[in-house]
Design a protein around this motif. Structure first.
Motif, mmCIF file in Angstrom:
data_model
loop_
_atom_site.group_PDB
_atom_site.id
_atom_site.type_symbol
_atom_site.label_atom_id
_atom_site.label_comp_id
_atom_site.label_asym_id
_atom_site.label_seq_id
_atom_site.Cartn_x
_atom_site.Cartn_y
_atom_site.Cartn_z
ATOM 1 N N HIS A 95 0.836 -1.208 0.000
ATOM 2 C CA HIS A 95 0.000 0.000 0.000
ATOM 3 C C HIS A 95 0.869 1.257 0.000
ATOM 4 O O HIS A 95 0.580 2.212 -0.705
ATOM 5 C CB HIS A 95 -0.931 0.004 1.218
ATOM 6 C CG HIS A 95 -1.824 1.207 1.273
ATOM 7 N ND1 HIS A 95 -2.730 1.519 0.282
ATOM 8 C CD2 HIS A 95 -1.947 2.193 2.204
ATOM 9 C CE1 HIS A 95 -3.369 2.631 0.595
ATOM 10 N NE2 HIS A 95 -2.908 3.060 1.755
ATOM 11 N N THR A 96 1.969 1.224 0.755
ATOM 12 C CA THR A 96 2.869 2.389 0.775
ATOM 13 C C THR A 96 3.612 2.550 -0.537
ATOM 14 O O THR A 96 4.087 3.644 -0.848
ATOM 15 C CB THR A 96 3.894 2.277 1.922
ATOM 16 O OG1 THR A 96 4.687 1.094 1.740
ATOM 17 C CG2 THR A 96 3.206 2.219 3.268
ATOM 18 N N LEU A 97 3.710 1.474 -1.329
ATOM 19 C CA LEU A 97 4.354 1.577 -2.645
ATOM 20 C C LEU A 97 3.403 2.114 -3.710
ATOM 21 O O LEU A 97 3.798 2.277 -4.862
ATOM 22 C CB LEU A 97 4.878 0.201 -3.077
ATOM 23 C CG LEU A 97 6.026 -0.387 -2.238
ATOM 24 C CD1 LEU A 97 6.456 -1.730 -2.803
ATOM 25 C CD2 LEU A 97 7.213 0.570 -2.170
ATOM 26 N N LEU A 101 7.056 -5.351 12.924
ATOM 27 C CA LEU A 101 8.288 -5.674 12.208
ATOM 28 C C LEU A 101 8.499 -4.753 11.016
ATOM 29 O O LEU A 101 9.624 -4.313 10.741
ATOM 30 C CB LEU A 101 8.245 -7.131 11.739
ATOM 31 C CG LEU A 101 8.450 -8.211 12.807
ATOM 32 C CD1 LEU A 101 8.200 -9.589 12.208
ATOM 33 C CD2 LEU A 101 9.851 -8.121 13.398
ATOM 34 N N LEU A 102 7.424 -4.441 10.287
ATOM 35 C CA LEU A 102 7.543 -3.561 9.134
ATOM 36 C C LEU A 102 8.000 -2.174 9.557
ATOM 37 O O LEU A 102 8.847 -1.544 8.907
ATOM 38 C CB LEU A 102 6.202 -3.473 8.399
ATOM 39 C CG LEU A 102 6.175 -2.611 7.135
ATOM 40 C CD1 LEU A 102 7.135 -3.159 6.086
ATOM 41 C CD2 LEU A 102 4.754 -2.538 6.568
ATOM 42 N N ALA A 103 7.456 -1.677 10.664
ATOM 43 C CA ALA A 103 7.822 -0.341 11.140
ATOM 44 C C ALA A 103 9.239 -0.299 11.706
ATOM 45 O O ALA A 103 9.945 0.702 11.546
ATOM 46 C CB ALA A 103 6.821 0.112 12.209
ATOM 47 N N LEU A 104 9.691 -1.384 12.331
ATOM 48 C CA LEU A 104 10.963 -1.364 13.053
ATOM 49 C C LEU A 104 12.125 -1.968 12.275
ATOM 50 O O LEU A 104 13.259 -1.495 12.401
ATOM 51 C CB LEU A 104 10.809 -2.113 14.384
ATOM 52 C CG LEU A 104 9.790 -1.523 15.369
ATOM 53 C CD1 LEU A 104 9.649 -2.424 16.584
ATOM 54 C CD2 LEU A 104 10.198 -0.110 15.786
ATOM 55 N N GLU A 122 6.610 9.798 7.046
ATOM 56 C CA GLU A 122 7.134 8.547 7.582
ATOM 57 C C GLU A 122 6.595 8.291 8.993
ATOM 58 O O GLU A 122 6.204 7.181 9.336
ATOM 59 C CB GLU A 122 8.659 8.573 7.609
ATOM 60 C CG GLU A 122 9.284 7.270 8.075
ATOM 61 C CD GLU A 122 10.801 7.293 7.983
ATOM 62 O OE1 GLU A 122 11.432 6.443 8.636
ATOM 63 O OE2 GLU A 122 11.352 8.161 7.268
ATOM 64 N N ALA A 123 6.552 9.352 9.818
ATOM 65 C CA ALA A 123 6.030 9.208 11.176
ATOM 66 C C ALA A 123 4.533 8.890 11.142
ATOM 67 O O ALA A 123 4.034 8.067 11.922
ATOM 68 C CB ALA A 123 6.279 10.483 11.976
ATOM 69 N N GLY A 124 3.811 9.537 10.226
ATOM 70 C CA GLY A 124 2.383 9.267 10.103
ATOM 71 C C GLY A 124 2.112 7.852 9.648
ATOM 72 O O GLY A 124 1.182 7.197 10.135
ATOM 73 N N ASN A 125 2.937 7.359 8.695
ATOM 74 C CA ASN A 125 2.790 5.982 8.248
ATOM 75 C C ASN A 125 3.050 5.003 9.389
ATOM 76 O O ASN A 125 2.337 4.006 9.548
ATOM 77 C CB ASN A 125 3.774 5.686 7.102
ATOM 78 C CG ASN A 125 3.305 6.286 5.786
ATOM 79 O OD1 ASN A 125 2.166 6.708 5.658
ATOM 80 N ND2 ASN A 125 4.192 6.326 4.811
ATOM 81 N N ARG A 126 4.068 5.283 10.198
ATOM 82 C CA ARG A 126 4.408 4.386 11.295
ATOM 83 C C ARG A 126 3.250 4.311 12.305
ATOM 84 O O ARG A 126 2.887 3.246 12.777
ATOM 85 C CB ARG A 126 5.694 4.855 11.981
ATOM 86 C CG ARG A 126 6.230 3.867 13.020
ATOM 87 C CD ARG A 126 7.537 4.344 13.633
ATOM 88 N NE ARG A 126 8.593 4.423 12.629
ATOM 89 C CZ ARG A 126 9.177 5.550 12.223
ATOM 90 N NH1 ARG A 126 8.798 6.714 12.744
ATOM 91 N NH2 ARG A 126 10.120 5.534 11.329
ATOM 92 N N THR A 127 2.679 5.482 12.603
ATOM 93 C CA THR A 127 1.536 5.511 13.518
ATOM 94 C C THR A 127 0.357 4.730 12.945
ATOM 95 O O THR A 127 -0.301 3.955 13.655
ATOM 96 C CB THR A 127 1.107 6.966 13.781
ATOM 97 O OG1 THR A 127 2.185 7.671 14.394
ATOM 98 C CG2 THR A 127 -0.114 7.012 14.700
#
Length: 427
Positions: free
Chosen positions: A41-43, A169-172, A255-260
């Motif tokens: 989705h992010t791609l 795992l995806l975020a970290l 990037e921060a918004g995606n991680r949240t």
């Protein structure tokens, strides 16, 4: 120790080993689904393209379940269980070979193929585990319902934890490192299961014929029909609609918004699935299965799906009237979908018990395979409709479609015979 005393211990040990293998598999399966969904989705993949990624996964499940029941009857349940775990490891390793330089079309096709292999793996493991319960469970005082509810409920709780694990795992750690780590852990668990698998599961019979997978029992056929639309109704909003909707509401694109957003979506999917598993495991007690007749429990399948229809129908109307997203609407959706999960869990537990109750020990792998073929067909239907309905009419269309599918599931459940009691579990 006498053989009579040893047999129950061997059966319990085999049940524990099968359950542990199934837990390990479903943890990786839940994590992989969340990794793939959020990563692509992010791609920039559209809702329909995201749905395509899981299409072959579900198609593979249809074919695999149809064949796996015969394979297990012919070669034994341990062979299909080991094959499922091994194939999942291969699929995870293959996914790490995805090249960012590939075109969008090539990436979609490659991931579809890998997900197809993962779908084969999952249904080999699932059919083996569920069939083993019929053969190992005690027959008295609702033992079959308790054992199958425990296996299925714990599996879904573990898969829910997998959703959260995948998002974390995806975020970290990123996509490739996460997939490699899961493959390594699953390989270690497979080796341990092969090394310590106790006796207690059948070795297979050479006279098993493929044509036996098609049941002549109308209860099994109508139950499979009901299962198609029950799971289609879940996946029509669960696969693409809700994750993409929540991402649009929660992320600002940074990037921060995606991680949240990743953590929030993963947490919701995890809590939903864990709650679903917990209620499933409690279904025999909730339905007082130990003191009620099989005919009464069969009738419950119709009543509980009728109660489920109202939830997505009401939510579809609410989202359509509300228009733009709002915090109160997001909170309402979360609460109502958790309620949906609890009621859905009772329906699913009833189906999981009834398929084992309606079959007998000689046909169990074939009837379970046929039933889970219907389950996979429902997930395929829901997956296709999830992307298409969301792209066409947003979340209201997803939820409205779910209500229609549940009406069809009620039709199948209403045709189950409550006069002819299901076959008693094999001693």
């Amino acid at each position: 120790m006498t053989p009579a005393a040893t047999a129950p211990r061997e059966g319990l040990a085999a049940y524990i080993a099968v359950t542990a293998a199934y837990w390990a598999f479903m943890l990786s399966d839940g994590a992989l689904r969340m990794l793939v969904l959020l990563h692509f989705h992010t791609l920039g993949f559209s809702p329909v393209q995201l749905a395509y990624l899981f299409v072959l996964y579900e198609i593979a499940g249809i074919v695999t379940n149809l064949c796996a029941g015969w394979i297990a009857a012919r070669f034994g349940l341990t062979s299909t269980l080991y094959a499922g775990l091994s194939l999942q490891i291969v699929a995870l390793l293959a996914l790490t070979q995805l090249d960012p330089a590939w075109s969008l079309g090539a990436s979609v096709v490659f991931v579809m193929l890998v997900q197809g292999a993962s779908g084969v793996a999952k249904d080999l493991a699932k059919m083996s585990s569920k069939s083993a319960v019929k053969l190992l469970a005690p027959s008295e005082a609702g033992g079959l319902f308790r054992w199958v509810a425990l296996l299925t409920g714990s599996k879904n709780a573990v898969k829910g934890a997998g959703f959260l694990l995948g998002a974390a795992l995806l975020a970290l750690a990123g996509f490739t490192a996460s997939v490699l780590a899961m493959a390594a852990v699953l390989a270690i668990i497979l080796a341990a299961i092969i090394w310590r698998m106790p006796s207690g599961l059948p070795r297979g019979r050479k006279d098993a014929k493929f044509t036996e997978v098609f049941s002549k029992n109308p209860n099994i056929n109508w139950l499979s029909f009901a299962r198609v639309f029950l799971f289609g109704a879940r996946d029509v909003w669960f696969v693409v609609g809700i994750p993409v909707y929540f991402y649009a509401v929660l992320s600002d694109g940074s990037e921060a918004g995606n991680r949240t957003a990743f953590f929030t979506i993963g947490s919701f999917m995890a809590v939903w699935t864990i709650l679903y598993g917990a209620v499933q495991g409690s279904a025999p007690k909730l339905l007082r299965a130990a003191t009620r007749s099989p005919a009464d429990i069969t009738a419950d399948a119709r009543h509980w799906v009728a109660a489920l229809i109202a939830i997505p129908a009401a939510l579809a109307a609410l989202v359509a009237v509300a228009g733009a997203p709002a915090p109160w609407l997001t909170a309402t959706l979360i609460a109502a979908l958790l309620l949906f999960g609890a009621v859905f869990a009772v329906n699913s537990a009833l189906h999981s018990y009834l398929i084992l109750a309606f079959t007998d020990a000689r046909r169990v792998t074939m009837d379970v395979g046929f039933y889970y073929m219907a389950n996979a067909a429902g997930r395929l239907l829901g997956t296709l409709l999830s992307g298409a309905s969301y792209q066409w009419g947003g979340l209201p269309a997803c939820l409205g479609t779910a209500a229609v599918l549940l009406c069809l599931s009620w039709l199948g459940a209403s045709r189950l015979s409550v006069r002819a009691e299901p076959h008693a579990p094999a001693a």
